[in-house]
Design a protein around this motif. Structure first.
Motif, PDB file in Angstrom:
ATOM      1  N   MET A 116       0.856  -1.154   0.000  1.00  0.00           N
ATOM      2  CA  MET A 116       0.000   0.000   0.000  1.00  0.00           C
ATOM      3  C   MET A 116       0.904   1.219   0.000  1.00  0.00           C
ATOM      4  N   SER A 117       0.405   2.320  -0.417  1.00  0.00           N
ATOM      5  CA  SER A 117       1.237   3.519  -0.453  1.00  0.00           C
ATOM      6  C   SER A 117       0.672   4.586   0.479  1.00  0.00           C
ATOM      7  N   ARG A 118       1.545   5.493   0.867  1.00  0.00           N
ATOM      8  CA  ARG A 118       1.099   6.599   1.717  1.00  0.00           C
ATOM      9  C   ARG A 118       0.120   7.482   0.970  1.00  0.00           C
ATOM     10  N   GLN A 119       0.301   7.580  -0.348  1.00  0.00           N
ATOM     11  CA  GLN A 119      -0.610   8.394  -1.151  1.00  0.00           C
ATOM     12  C   GLN A 119      -2.021   7.805  -1.121  1.00  0.00           C
ATOM     13  N   GLN A 120      -2.137   6.486  -1.226  1.00  0.00           N
ATOM     14  CA  GLN A 120      -3.453   5.839  -1.136  1.00  0.00           C
ATOM     15  C   GLN A 120      -4.080   6.126   0.225  1.00  0.00           C
ATOM     16  N   PHE A 121      -3.263   6.077   1.268  1.00  0.00           N
ATOM     17  CA  PHE A 121      -3.758   6.357   2.601  1.00  0.00           C
ATOM     18  C   PHE A 121      -4.217   7.803   2.713  1.00  0.00           C
ATOM     19  N   GLN A 122      -3.439   8.710   2.157  1.00  0.00           N
ATOM     20  CA  GLN A 122      -3.783  10.132   2.232  1.00  0.00           C
ATOM     21  C   GLN A 122      -5.051  10.428   1.430  1.00  0.00           C
ATOM     22  N   ASP A 123      -5.189   9.776   0.261  1.00  0.00           N
ATOM     23  CA  ASP A 123      -6.362  10.019  -0.578  1.00  0.00           C
ATOM     24  C   ASP A 123      -7.646   9.531   0.079  1.00  0.00           C
ATOM     25  N   ASP A 124      -7.587   8.355   0.691  1.00  0.00           N
ATOM     26  CA  ASP A 124      -8.774   7.813   1.363  1.00  0.00           C
ATOM     27  C   ASP A 124      -8.328   6.838   2.440  1.00  0.00           C
ATOM     28  N   TRP A 125      -8.287   7.292   3.674  1.00  0.00           N
ATOM     29  CA  TRP A 125      -7.807   6.485   4.787  1.00  0.00           C
ATOM     30  C   TRP A 125      -8.886   5.571   5.356  1.00  0.00           C
ATOM     31  N   ARG A 126     -10.148   5.800   5.018  1.00  0.00           N
ATOM     32  CA  ARG A 126     -11.242   5.051   5.653  1.00  0.00           C
ATOM     33  C   ARG A 126     -11.157   3.528   5.479  1.00  0.00           C
ATOM     34  N   PRO A 127     -10.782   3.019   4.303  1.00  0.00           N
ATOM     35  CA  PRO A 127     -10.671   1.559   4.197  1.00  0.00           C
ATOM     36  C   PRO A 127      -9.577   0.954   5.085  1.00  0.00           C
ATOM     37  N   PHE A 128      -8.641   1.768   5.547  1.00  0.00           N
ATOM     38  CA  PHE A 128      -7.553   1.280   6.380  1.00  0.00           C
ATOM     39  C   PHE A 128      -7.913   1.306   7.868  1.00  0.00           C
ATOM     40  N   ARG A 129      -9.107   1.768   8.186  1.00  0.00           N
ATOM     41  CA  ARG A 129      -9.543   1.973   9.565  1.00  0.00           C
ATOM     42  C   ARG A 129      -9.346   0.729  10.428  1.00  0.00           C
ATOM     43  N   ASP A 130      -9.914  -0.400  10.020  1.00  0.00           N
ATOM     44  CA  ASP A 130      -9.853  -1.605  10.847  1.00  0.00           C
ATOM     45  C   ASP A 130      -8.426  -2.077  11.050  1.00  0.00           C
ATOM     46  N   ALA A 131      -7.625  -2.029   9.988  1.00  0.00           N
ATOM     47  CA  ALA A 131      -6.227  -2.456  10.106  1.00  0.00           C
ATOM     48  C   ALA A 131      -5.457  -1.546  11.066  1.00  0.00           C
ATOM     49  N   LEU A 132      -5.702  -0.251  11.000  1.00  0.00           N
ATOM     50  CA  LEU A 132      -5.022   0.685  11.896  1.00  0.00           C
ATOM     51  C   LEU A 132      -5.458   0.484  13.347  1.00  0.00           C
ATOM     52  N   LEU A 133      -6.746   0.279  13.562  1.00  0.00           N
ATOM     53  CA  LEU A 133      -7.234   0.069  14.927  1.00  0.00           C
ATOM     54  C   LEU A 133      -6.719  -1.247  15.503  1.00  0.00           C
ATOM     55  N   SER A 134      -6.484  -2.242  14.648  1.00  0.00           N
ATOM     56  CA  SER A 134      -5.896  -3.503  15.110  1.00  0.00           C
ATOM     57  C   SER A 134      -4.416  -3.326  15.430  1.00  0.00           C
ATOM     58  N   ARG A 135      -3.732  -2.608  14.553  1.00  0.00           N
ATOM     59  CA  ARG A 135      -2.282  -2.399  14.731  1.00  0.00           C
ATOM     60  C   ARG A 135      -1.998  -1.452  15.897  1.00  0.00           C
ATOM     61  N   TYR A 136      -2.824  -0.461  16.079  1.00  0.00           N
ATOM     62  CA  TYR A 136      -2.659   0.537  17.139  1.00  0.00           C
ATOM     63  C   TYR A 136      -3.915   0.558  18.004  1.00  0.00           C
ATOM     64  N   PRO A 137      -4.023  -0.345  18.971  1.00  0.00           N
ATOM     65  CA  PRO A 137      -5.254  -0.459  19.763  1.00  0.00           C
ATOM     66  C   PRO A 137      -5.585   0.772  20.607  1.00  0.00           C
ATOM     67  N   THR A 138      -4.621   1.660  20.814  1.00  0.00           N
ATOM     68  CA  THR A 138      -4.908   2.860  21.603  1.00  0.00           C
ATOM     69  C   THR A 138      -5.626   3.931  20.793  1.00  0.00           C
TER      70      THR A 138
END
Length: 115
Positions: A1-23
């Motif tokens: 995945m790229s940072r640009q994809q994340f910057q353009d639309d971060w919403r699909p990454f929500r669950d993965a981020l909440l799993s990786r960073y539980p805080t």
């Protein structure tokens, strides 16, 4: 995945981020709104690490493979179609018939019958 994809639309990454960073919370992700710098600052504050280290860890996460949930998001449909050729074995024509599997010339048995 790229940072640009994340910057353009971060919403699909929500669950993965909440799993990786539980805080993290949904509010933290909304406040960052695709900014890796803002998100790293939040992670640093919640996890008690330096912002530079949080930024590095976040970039390592984003440079890794795209989470399945994010890849399956409708905004990535075109990319998924373009990548689908990677799953066709060498020498296989995806539009060819499947006679080599041996059952194309055998009539189907009616439902409930063995022959």
């Amino acid at each position: 995945m790229s940072r640009q994809q994340f910057q353009d639309d971060w919403r699909p990454f929500r669950d993965a981020l909440l799993s990786r960073y539980p805080t993290l919370t949904d509010g933290d992700l909304s406040d960052a709104d695709g900014s890796t710098a803002a998100l790293a600052k939040t992670i640093a504050g919640k996890d008690g690490i330096e912002p530079a280290e949080a930024q590095q860890r976040l970039h390592e996460f984003l440079d890794g493979p795209m989470p399945a949930d994010a890849y399956a998001a409708p905004i990535h449909d075109n990319a998924a179609v373009m990548d689908s050729g990677d799953y066709v074995p060498a020498g296989e024509d995806p539009l060819a018939d499947d006679r080599r599997f041996g059952d194309d010339n055998v009539p189907s048995t009616p439902m409930g019958r063995d022959r």
